[in-house]
Design a protein around this motif. Structure first.
Motif, short mmCIF file in Angstrom:
data_model
loop_
_atom_site.label_atom_id
_atom_site.label_comp_id
_atom_site.label_asym_id
_atom_site.label_seq_id
_atom_site.Cartn_x
_atom_site.Cartn_y
_atom_site.Cartn_z
N MET A 48 0.83 -1.19 0.00
CA MET A 48 0.00 0.00 0.00
C MET A 48 0.88 1.25 0.00
N SER A 49 0.45 2.22 -0.78
CA SER A 49 1.20 3.46 -0.80
C SER A 49 0.77 4.34 0.38
N LEU A 50 1.50 5.38 0.58
CA LEU A 50 1.20 6.27 1.71
C LEU A 50 -0.16 6.94 1.55
N GLU A 51 -0.51 7.29 0.33
CA GLU A 51 -1.81 7.94 0.11
C GLU A 51 -2.96 6.99 0.43
N GLU A 52 -2.80 5.74 0.02
CA GLU A 52 -3.86 4.75 0.31
C GLU A 52 -3.97 4.51 1.81
N GLN A 53 -2.84 4.45 2.49
CA GLN A 53 -2.87 4.25 3.94
C GLN A 53 -3.54 5.42 4.64
N SER A 54 -3.23 6.64 4.20
CA SER A 54 -3.85 7.80 4.85
C SER A 54 -5.35 7.85 4.56
N ALA A 55 -5.77 7.47 3.36
CA ALA A 55 -7.20 7.45 3.04
C ALA A 55 -7.93 6.40 3.89
N ALA A 56 -7.31 5.23 4.08
CA ALA A 56 -7.92 4.17 4.90
C ALA A 56 -8.03 4.62 6.35
N ARG A 57 -7.01 5.29 6.85
CA ARG A 57 -7.02 5.79 8.22
C ARG A 57 -8.13 6.82 8.42
N LYS A 58 -8.28 7.72 7.43
CA LYS A 58 -9.34 8.74 7.51
C LYS A 58 -10.71 8.07 7.50
N ALA A 59 -10.87 7.04 6.70
CA ALA A 59 -12.16 6.34 6.65
C ALA A 59 -12.48 5.67 7.98
N ARG A 60 -11.48 5.05 8.62
CA ARG A 60 -11.70 4.42 9.92
C ARG A 60 -12.06 5.44 10.99
N LEU A 61 -11.37 6.57 10.98
CA LEU A 61 -11.68 7.62 11.95
C LEU A 61 -13.09 8.16 11.73
#
Length: 149
Positions: free
Chosen positions: A1-14
């Motif tokens: 996973m790229s950094l952008e995908e990880q940050s998008a997934a984290r935002k979705a969980r929050l």
């Protein structure tokens, strides 16, 4: 996973944790709002004189020194270097004189008198030359007359 995908997934969980107790209607409005802010975050519009939009980086200082902004203008350094080179070349020319004794030769005792009467001496030299020419002509004429007799 790229950094952008990880940050998008984290935002979705929050977002899911925040909206856990809320209704589905509020959740859909909030998700639309977050997608709009996410697209705005991807293409930020920064209005600053310290920002370069082409490279998308901040500008720190000058890209070129201010002296090289105009190719035709002379800088103080260039002018002073030219003057320095000119003065040094004059000193080198003076130092390359062949006979050092001739440069520092002591003047005669009567140099000022010779300077003052030089014009009078020129006039006298011309008159002397004229008299010598007349004497030579007279001798030549007398010799020719003697040969003819």
């Amino acid at each position: 996973m790229s950094l952008e995908e990880q940050s998008a997934a984290r935002k979705a969980r929050l977002l899911a944790l925040r909206n856990k107790g809320k209704t589905s209607e509020q959740t859909s409005q909030t998700s639309q709002h977050t997608t709009e802010t996410a697209t705005q975050a991807q293409d930020p519009v920064i209005k600053s004189r310290n920002y370069d939009p082409e490279t998308r980086t901040t500008v720190k200082g000058f890209s070129r020194p201010p002296t090289t902004l105009d190719e035709n203008s002379e800088t103080v350094e260039a002018v002073s270097q030219a003057i320095q080179d000119e003065v040094l070349s004059k000193f080198r020319d003076m130092a390359n004189v062949g006979d050092v004794k001739a440069v520092f030769k002591q003047k005669k005792i009567t140099w000022d008198l010779e300077r003052d009467i030089s014009d009078d001496l020129k006039l006298l030299d011309e008159r002397t030359d004229d008299v010598i020419h007349e004497v030579v002509r007279h001798r030549i004429q007398t010799l020719r007359q003697e040969k003819q007799e």
